[in-house]
Design an enzyme around this catalytic site. Structure first.
Site, mmCIF file in Angstrom:
data_model
loop_
_atom_site.group_PDB
_atom_site.id
_atom_site.type_symbol
_atom_site.label_atom_id
_atom_site.label_comp_id
_atom_site.label_asym_id
_atom_site.label_seq_id
_atom_site.Cartn_x
_atom_site.Cartn_y
_atom_site.Cartn_z
ATOM 1 N N ASP A 197 51.193 10.958 22.623
ATOM 2 C CA ASP A 197 50.073 11.318 22.032
ATOM 3 C C ASP A 197 50.088 11.454 20.887
ATOM 4 O O ASP A 197 51.255 11.243 20.083
ATOM 5 C CB ASP A 197 49.607 12.593 22.764
ATOM 6 C CG ASP A 197 51.097 13.778 22.630
ATOM 7 O OD1 ASP A 197 51.862 13.346 21.876
ATOM 8 O OD2 ASP A 197 51.006 14.800 23.288
ATOM 9 N N TYR A 413 57.245 19.839 34.193
ATOM 10 C CA TYR A 413 57.160 20.318 33.015
ATOM 11 C C TYR A 413 55.572 21.080 32.842
ATOM 12 O O TYR A 413 54.624 20.397 33.333
ATOM 13 C CB TYR A 413 57.065 18.974 31.941
ATOM 14 C CG TYR A 413 56.930 19.486 30.478
ATOM 15 C CD1 TYR A 413 57.736 20.027 29.756
ATOM 16 C CD2 TYR A 413 55.781 18.881 29.862
ATOM 17 C CE1 TYR A 413 57.800 20.442 28.504
ATOM 18 C CE2 TYR A 413 55.557 19.231 28.465
ATOM 19 C CZ TYR A 413 56.465 20.084 27.952
ATOM 20 O OH TYR A 413 56.393 20.229 26.682
ATOM 21 N N CYS A 883 15.751 73.783 31.642
ATOM 22 C CA CYS A 883 15.839 74.413 30.300
ATOM 23 C C CYS A 883 14.383 73.919 29.790
ATOM 24 O O CYS A 883 14.305 74.225 28.846
ATOM 25 C CB CYS A 883 16.758 73.792 29.538
ATOM 26 S SG CYS A 883 17.019 72.005 29.234
ATOM 27 N N CYS A 910 22.680 72.121 32.656
ATOM 28 C CA CYS A 910 21.490 71.701 33.323
ATOM 29 C C CYS A 910 21.840 70.891 34.668
ATOM 30 O O CYS A 910 21.379 71.189 35.778
ATOM 31 C CB CYS A 910 20.479 71.360 32.785
ATOM 32 S SG CYS A 910 20.004 72.403 31.309
#
Length: 988
Positions: A197, A413, A883, A910
């Site tokens: 390569d 490999y 509330c 609450c």
DNA sequence: GCAAGGTC
């Protein structure tokens, strides 16, 4: 003829070569040596050898013995050429030497402990050769800047685009270099067995440079091979070519470009940012490196882009008609061929039609044989992706484990792009090796038996011409030294290999198509007949599902016919496997380096990986990408690398020259660098959004205003602190930014701000500390004081008015990110929020959003949407029953209710909560198991418009409270004279 | 102290 002898004598006498059977011919021109040797008479040779022996301090008997050996064993004397062979790695040297020598070889140590030297005899095209076979370990050389530019502060980073560079052998490769030099001096030929390569070709030229410096007479050859198998190697050695300079040039160009842009941008970013901001990413920020690289940045870009995509996603509701039919044989689930509709009205009209005429007619029944094919042979990329998916192993760890297995000889490999086996590979022998394994051994035996399980492996279409696909090379039932991951990975490699040579799984598929009131629904079933490769490849499954038997024309009433809603969901964060795929697709990195780039993101604190192996950017990663994006440069996108790759290809094919590509690419990148440098304030500004300024030397005069103002009411986990931005403006933001983006923008006319100890006695929850402001006289109306003790909790009219008068930004807002003639890439998410958060809403007068995005409007609009008609939430706040404070609307993200909105009181004490769609339906607080809005059977509360009930297969309408509806009207136009499916207005 | 590419 005799005139050659002094030359040989000189050559040999001048070198301290080791003794060996072909010693006397070292350095000789091979084209002439044949005639020389043939012409030599034994007496003349004896005379020559006598002279040589004196010079070389070798025994005459030794030389005589050598000579006689030749005379006797070779008949007519032929010359022997001493050939130095060099492979890219020790394993290849060993394998090729083993093949060519057929096991008859000598091994000796080289200077490097990893790179041994193999010796054997071999004939190349009839030419007798003494082969020396050694190796390098990848690149032998590296490029570096000249000494003068090596120190970070030695020059302007911009100089690195033209600073002189040199290629040299680094310290850790000097042993290999010495081996090559010493062996090259004794040889006439150099044969390069580097991988086939571009990188391999470049390494080949590095070897050539070292060897020819030691022996300028070397004849240089290149062996081209695609696999380490006998036929390939024997063909390669008999068909030697020459190395390809163009391939090598392409790599030279890549190396130089990578070095110059990597070093310049990294030095620039690091020196600019690390001392200026409190990055808090390591114990010691001084050691932080804010690196840039043409592979690591696009990899980061993928992570950030997906993150932004998720952030920007707005759930959209859609509707689907689902149908199922249960018989004694089982259940068939029919899917609506329209998929889903986003228009509720349309979906409902169609649904009403179906309910009105719910009889299903079977229009088509088909039976097909289905096959599920085994995977292609295993490449590195697939190994990494599958190990991540099956075992959640990181790609980096996978490669480490694979390397161990390779070094110990258990697998081939592990760095290969190849996903097809060479036809010459003895695959059956590899299978035979596995027959004794307790788990998959019997499967391997069956593969080799005549029962027909065997199938030649498919080809994935990739071949790097250097390595075969990853496969087992040695049997193991598990080694005691292996970690669990070694076991897993070896098992994956073996099972994958066995799967590759197996028949596909076979199933019997059935598809049934039905028609209900003109709407088409399809159900399919699958029965696995032969598992084949799935028996051994336990990582994959094939969902077998059976459905009842249907006949053409058969009619039935569906057991369940429902109109279901769901919401679109954002894509998930990128998994490691996704990220590898993105990189592969864009050509970022190689099979051997992709995992390195991913790891680099983590090492540099650019990204984090969660327990599901999904990546999200860190604040630093997001800030950097956003910074460059704001400047309009796509450095974080893969385009740059792709363009470089394209140029490299052009060089390797001779369409462009190396110098041409270097000149244009570096000029372009230098222009980019200089532009970034001149607009560094932009990068600074973006960083300032995410990070506090540092007071350490090296930062500029901007600083964190500091001080807690109040606890964050949005995330409820952190504090809101006063900050000063790089542009000089002030803000109060959550410390968890960007995880929490709660921010209060302050008037732009503020010159100073300081959090005091005064607590506002109006705003809740306490404490909200007041801030002492100082305004610039010229920027506020005369009736306002320059000094003001203000509150950001919402009670301060003065601040509110000044924001309206002065705005919230700096005095001279720049024209934004498109100032260089190039519009920045559009992206959603954080950046958009940042821009909109600088405005004040004209509707509710709150900062942080525009009137278009006002939540009050959104709520009103929600009330107008289908399904909200009867809701009492439209336009008005939902108050906490405890509330009486307004609740916050949120969207559920649980599996059963994802996308479903609910109201929740922000006060933890609450604990009030209500589903949005339960408001007005009398089902307050009721949760739903699934997302069904209407159903034929067993449906829960609808969205106010009505829900469907069922009686023994017949559809009935019921109201939201469950009462039967007798006075139904057309949904579309409201006319009681007809239903929607025959509405004359339908389709208008 | 910086890149990406080989490989141990």
């Amino acid at each position: 003829m005799n005139n050659l002898i002094p030359r040989e004598y000189d050559l040999l006498a001048s070198r301290k070569v080791k003794s060996g059977p072909l010693l006397v011919w070292a350095g000789m021109d091979p084209s002439r040596s044949a005639s020389l040797f043939t012409a030599l008479s034994p007496s003349l040779a004896t005379s020559v050898f006598t002279t040589l022996s004196l010079s070389l301090s070798l025994s005459l008997s030794h030389l005589r013995r050598l000579f006689s050996l030749f005379e006797v064993s070779e008949g007519p004397m032929r010359e022997g050429i001493r050939v130095l062979n060099v492979a890219e790695k020790p394993s290849v040297a060993k394998a090729v030497a083993g093949i060519l020598s057929q096991g008859r070889l000598r091994v000796r140590e080289g200077r490097s402990r990893y790179n041994k030297v193999y010796e054997f005899e071999h004939a190349i095209r009839g030419q007798r050769c003494h082969m020396l076979f050694t190796s390098v370990t990848g690149h032998l050389m590296e490029i570096v800047f000249h000494e003068r530019y090596k120190k970070w502060h030695s020059c302007d980073p911009a100089d690195l685009f033209s600073a002189p560079i040199q290629k040299h052998v680094p310290q850790d490769k000097l042993d290999i270099k010495r081996t090559l030099e010493e062996e090259a001096r004794t040889c006439q030929w150099l044969v390069l067995w580097l991988d086939c390569d571009r990188e391999g070709e470049n390494i080949a030229f590095e070897v050539v440079e070292v060897c020819t410096t030691a022996n300028r007479n070397l004849d240089i050859w290149r062996a081209h091979f695609s696999a380490l198998i006998d036929r390939e190697i024997r063909h390669a050695v008999q068909n030697l070519g020459r190395p390809n300079q163009l391939f090598s040039d392409a790599v030279d160009a890549r190396q130089e470009i990578d070095l110059r842009i990597g070093a310049s941008f990294t030095r620039f970013q690091t020196m600019l940012l690390k001392n200026a901001f409190v990055l808090n990413i390591s114990d010691d920020d001084k050691n932080v490196i804010v690196s840039y690289g043409p592979c690591q940045f696009p990899t980061l870009g993928f992570v950030v882009e997906r993150y932004w995509e998720i952030q920007a996603h707005e759930p959209e509701e859609f509707w689907t008609i689902n149908c199922s039919h249960k018989t004694d044989e089982g259940i068939a689930t029919f899917n609506w061929t329209r998929g889903h509709l986003f228009d509720y009205s349309c979906a409902l009209i169609i649904y009403e039609m179906c309910v009105e005429e719910p009889t299903a007619t079977v229009k088509k029944v088909s039976h097909q044989e289905r096959r599920k094919y085994p995977p292609h042979p295993l490449s590195t990329l697939e190994l990494q992706k599958r190990a991540s998916q099956y075992f959640r192993m990181s790609s980096e760890h996978t490669m480490k484990v694979a390397e161990d297995l390779y070094q110990a000889g258990f697998i081939s490999y592990p760095r290969t792009e190849t996903d097809s086996f060479s036809p010459n590979t003895d695959l059956q022998a590899l299978v035979r090796e596995q027959q004794g394994h307790p788990e998959w051994g019997s499967y391997a035996q069956r593969l080799l038996s005549p029962e027909g399980l065997w199938r030649n492996p498919s080809s994935g279409g990739h071949d790097d011409k250097a390595h075969p696909p990853i496969h087992p090379t040695k049997f193991s039932a598990g080694e005691s030294s292996w970690s669990p991951d070694h076991h897993r990975l070896y098992e994956l490699v073996v099972r994958h290999f066995l799967a590759c040579v197996s028949q596909p799984a076979i199933g019997a598929g059935t598809t049934v198509e039905i028609d209900i009131a003109g709407e088409v629904f399809v159900a399919s079933g699958l029965m696995i007949i032969e598992k084949n490769y799935l028996e051994v490849y336990r990582f994959e499954s094939w969902g077998g599902s059976t459905i009842p038997t249907y006949a053409f024309g058969q009619q039935f009433i569906p057991t369940r016919l429902t109109l279901d809603s769901s919401v679109t969901r954002p894509p998930p964060l990128l998994s490691e496997s996704d990220l590898l795929s993105c990189m592969d697709k864009a050509g970022i990195g190689t099979d051997a380096t992709m995992h390195d780039h991913i790891k680099k993101l983590l090492d540099r604190f650019y990204a984090i990986k969660d327990s599901n192996t999904r990546f999200s950017p860190t604040t630093l990663g997001e800030a950097l990408v956003m910074g460059y994006d704001c400047m309009g440069w796509d450095l974080w996108k893969p385009n740059l690398r792709s363009a470089m790759e394209s140029d490299m290809k052009a060089v390797s094919e001779g369409r462009k020259t190396k110098s041409e590509v270097l000149a244009s690419c570096l000029q372009q990148m230098k222009d980019c660098f200089l532009d970034v440098k001149s607009h560094k304030a932009k990068l600074f500004e973006t960083m300032g959004i995410f990070f506090e300024r540092s007071n350490t030397p090296g930062g500029d005069n901007l600083h964190l205003a500091g001080g807690k103002v109040r606890s964050c009411q949005q995330c409820q986990e952190s504090e809101m602190v006063l900050r000063r931005r790089p542009d000089g403006s002030f803000m109060v933001g959550c410390l968890r930014f960007p995880l929490c983006r709660n921010v209060v923008w302050l008037p732009g006319a503020i010159s100073e701000a300081l959090v005091t100890e005064h607590v506002c006695n109006v705003c809740n929850p306490e404490p909200v500390f007041k801030i002492q402001f100082k305004f610039r006289r010229m920027e506020i109306p005369p009736n306002f004081d320059t000094e003001h003790l203000g509150c950001i909790g919402g009670c301060d009219e003065t601040l509110r008015e000044l924001i309206q008068i002065c705005g919230t930004g700096p005095r001279n807002l720049s024209s934004g990110s498109g100032t260089r003639g190039r519009q920045p890439t559009q992206f959603s998410g954080s950046a958009q929020r940042r821009n909109t958060s600088q405005v004040v809403c004209a509707r509710c007068r709150q900062s942080g959003h525009s009137s278009n995005d006002c939540p009050q409007i959104s709520r009103s609009q929600d009330a107008q949407r289908p399904g909200h008609g009867n809701s009492n939430s439209g336009g008005a706040d939902v108050l906490c029953e405890s509330c009486q404070m307004p609740c916050t609307v949120r969207t559920a993200n649980t599996e059963n209710n994802r996308g479903r909105r609910f109201y929740k009181c922000d006060r933890q004490e609450c604990n009030f909560f209500i589903w949005e769609d339960a408001i007005g339906s009398g089902n307050r607080g009721a949760s739903r198991v699934n997302g069904n809005r209407s159903s034929v059977r067993g449906g829960q509360a609808g969205r106010g418009r009505g829900r469907r009930g069922a009686r023994s297969g017949a559809a009935t309408f019921v109201t939201a409270t469950g009462e039967p509806v007798s006075d139904r009207r057309c949904f579309s136009c409201g006319d009681p004279s007809h239903f929607a499916n025959v509405c004359p207005n339908r389709g208008m």
